[in-house]
Design a protein around this motif. Structure first.
Motif, PDB file in Angstrom:
ATOM      1  N   ASP A   1       3.762 -18.192 -44.553  1.00 30.62           N
ATOM      2  CA  ASP A   1       3.066 -17.275 -45.461  1.00 30.62           C
ATOM      3  C   ASP A   1       3.970 -16.854 -46.628  1.00 30.62           C
ATOM      4  N   LYS A   2       5.252 -16.689 -46.352  1.00 26.66           N
ATOM      5  CA  LYS A   2       6.203 -16.364 -47.417  1.00 26.66           C
ATOM      6  C   LYS A   2       6.322 -17.530 -48.391  1.00 26.66           C
TER       7      LYS A   2
ATOM      8  N   GLU B   1       2.383 -19.871 -54.808  1.00 20.69           N
ATOM      9  CA  GLU B   1       1.331 -19.317 -55.656  1.00 20.69           C
ATOM     10  C   GLU B   1       1.912 -18.679 -56.912  1.00 20.69           C
TER      11      GLU B   1
ATOM     12  N   LYS C   1       3.995 -19.727 -48.992  1.00 13.84           N
ATOM     13  CA  LYS C   1       2.756 -19.775 -49.752  1.00 13.84           C
ATOM     14  C   LYS C   1       2.782 -18.782 -50.921  1.00 13.84           C
ATOM     15  N   ALA C   2       3.248 -17.574 -50.672  1.00 14.73           N
ATOM     16  CA  ALA C   2       3.312 -16.572 -51.739  1.00 14.73           C
ATOM     17  C   ALA C   2       4.197 -17.046 -52.886  1.00 14.73           C
ATOM     18  N   GLU C   3       5.315 -17.693 -52.564  1.00 19.60           N
ATOM     19  CA  GLU C   3       6.227 -18.192 -53.603  1.00 19.60           C
ATOM     20  C   GLU C   3       5.606 -19.361 -54.359  1.00 19.60           C
TER      21      GLU C   3
END
Length: 526
Positions: A508-509, A515, A511-513
């Motif tokens: 999830d971390k 995005e 993915k945030a980066e």
């Protein structure tokens, strides 16, 4: 006595100064110096010969020593340099590439691409930064042909670290089938990879020495899985965060104009993966997949014409010789093009094939000069890509490239595209006489399928999440790769375990980066 001692010391100091100055002068030709730099177009004006060390991907062809001698004869005459070539095997690429650059070993240039860790290695300082001025000085031929679009695609945090091809690659992923097996299976055409079971079953029943899906440990391992995914969604072939086709990560739908991204264990990617995994398990359980591809280093395309693999995987460039070799053995092939649900596929990026100068290079300018010749000067490009004229190829009266008398695709010691010099300007080359009718027909259709996509050229900088990405890779090896080949007892349970492990590893971390950087890319920020 003091005067004698002082005099000796003065002489020693003077000698040291002289030696230092001589050292500086002797290195001057290999340092950027404005108008005083050696221009590769002006010929050999340097008295100091240097040896350049280069690394390519794959395996050295049998005829490489002879080709390298000829290449070095030309390089020595033109820029007073010789070349030592080394290869990183496909199955060692993920483990060796970064370690090699970290080792401190003198490497002057190395193959680089967006699928071969370019962004990661550039961000951590493994490559030498390049400027347009530097390349115009030492690579005038290449820079005269390079469009600004290609240059912009190289930028990582506003700086370039790679020499991209000057002409965008036009190729498409393929799977080759045997027409005789198709006839036995009652198939005249193949319109979907998910519908090939009659072909696989015919091999299992009638060809005991042939493995329907004889996968290797690197290229082929996740390829059938990827083809099945791509029929359902615009699967880009590898996650954006790692560029590794066999790893789990973050992706988008390349067949859509949407900019939405997902982790591969989020919907809709999770459902696509599960449907694919159930089919691969069914094929594995029926004996269509080799039992231990993790220990196999021979690609399916190398086994295909010898009756050991029922399907050959590759692309429209690296499978050209497979068409020819199979024809020599009396085998007709059927090319299946890997397309998205819309019937199209993504264009190759400008960084599909390139070359970088290592930060440890002792002779970066001379390396650039050599690359300018190899990539763009026809006599060099033919030598690097096709080998020795008269031994590995001939130019025929109609202008096409043919094989010399007595040389076949099977016996050729330096087959085209096999040497790893994939970054040469292939627009310099005419068609090959040995191309089969089916290959020429397939090749003529490629441009109609290629389309630009939302994230074409997006380069992810993994610096902020490199630990998490390394963990995702380790987890993918243990929990995802068995899913890819169908070697799991319960697909749903396997994905439950995989999802939990990926969540714990920080997907999830990541993915945030991704995005965050993807949004900047769409705004035109590099």
């Amino acid at each position: 006595m003091r005067r004698v001692i002082f005099g000796c010391i003065s002489v020693l100091i003077l000698a040291a100064v002289v030696l230092f100055w001589q050292s500086v002068v002797s290195r001057k030709v290999d340092m950027p110096a404005g108008d005083n730099t050696l221009d590769s177009a002006s010929g050999n004006t340097d008295k100091n010969e240097v040896k350049l060390t280069g690394y390519l991907i794959g395996e050295a062809p049998e005829g490489l020593p002879e080709v390298l001698r000829a290449l070095n004869d030309k390089l020595k005459q033109d820029i007073n340099a010789t070349l030592e070539l080394n290869y990183i095997a496909w199955d060692e690429l993920a483990s060796k590439y970064s370690l090699l650059l970290e080792s401190g070993e003198n490497i002057d240039f190395i193959f680089a691409a967006d699928w071969s860790f370019y962004t990661t290695e550039a961000a951590r300082g493994a490559f030498m930064p390049l400027s347009k001025e530097l390349l115009r000085t030492y690579m005038p031929r290449h820079m005269a042909l390079m469009p600004d679009e290609a240059w912009q695609a190289t930028l990582v945090n506003g700086q370039s670290f790679i020499i991209p091809t000057a002409v965008q690659e036009r190729k498409i992923n393929l799977a080759l089938f045997r027409k005789d097996v198709m006839a036995k299976a009652g198939l005249s055409t193949i319109t979907a990879f998910s519908e090939i079971e009659p072909y696989l079953a015919a091999i299992k029943k009638s060809y005991p020495d042939m493995i329907p899906l004889n996968l290797d440990s690197h290229f082929d391992l996740s390829t059938p899985y990827g083809y099945l995914m791509a029929e359902q969604i615009g699967w880009p072939g590898a996650p954006f965060d790692s560029g590794d086709p066999s790893a789990q990560g973050i992706a988008g739908d390349m067949d859509s104009t949407s900019s939405e991204l997902w982790s591969m264990v989020e919907e809709p990617m999770l459902s696509v993966q599960k449907k694919t995994a159930h089919m691969m398990k069914d094929w594995y359980d029926k004996g269509y997949v080799n039992r231990n591809p993790f220990a196999n280093q021979v690609r399916s395309k190398q086994n295909f014409c010898y009756g050991k693999s029922g399907i050959a995987f590759g692309n429209s460039n690296d499978l050209a010789q497979v068409f020819t070799l199979c024809k020599e053995k009396g085998i007709e092939v059927y090319p299946f093009l890997m397309l998205y649900p819309s019937g199209t596929t993504s264009q190759s990026s400008w960084l599909n094939n390139g070359v970088s100068i290592s930060a440890n290079s002792r002779h970066p300018e001379r390396a650039l000069q050599a690359l300018d010749l190899i990539m763009q000067e026809p006599s060099y490009a033919y030598l690097a890509y096709y080998g020795i004229e008269g031994r590995n190829y001939n130019i025929l009266s109609d202008g096409r490239i043919g094989l010399p008398e007595g040389v076949s695709a099977e016996s050729n010691t330096y087959p085209p595209d096999a040497s790893g010099f994939w970054f040469v300007n292939k627009e310099l080359f005419p068609p090959m006489a040995e191309w089969t009718d089916s290959y020429v027909e397939m090749r003529s259709r490629i441009d109609a399928y290629l389309k630009p996509v939302t994230y074409l050229g997006f380069l992810f900088n993994s610096g902020n999440v490199k630990t998490e990405i390394a963990n995702l890779k380790s987890i993918s090896i243990e929990y995802a790769q068995p899913i890819y080949i169908g070697a799991v007892e319960d697909v749903d349970a396997a994905f439950t375990r995989l999802t939990g492990q990926l969540k714990a590893a920080g997907i999830d971390k990541v993915k945030a980066e991704v995005e965050l950087q993807a949004a900047a890319f769409l705004r035109g920020e590099h």
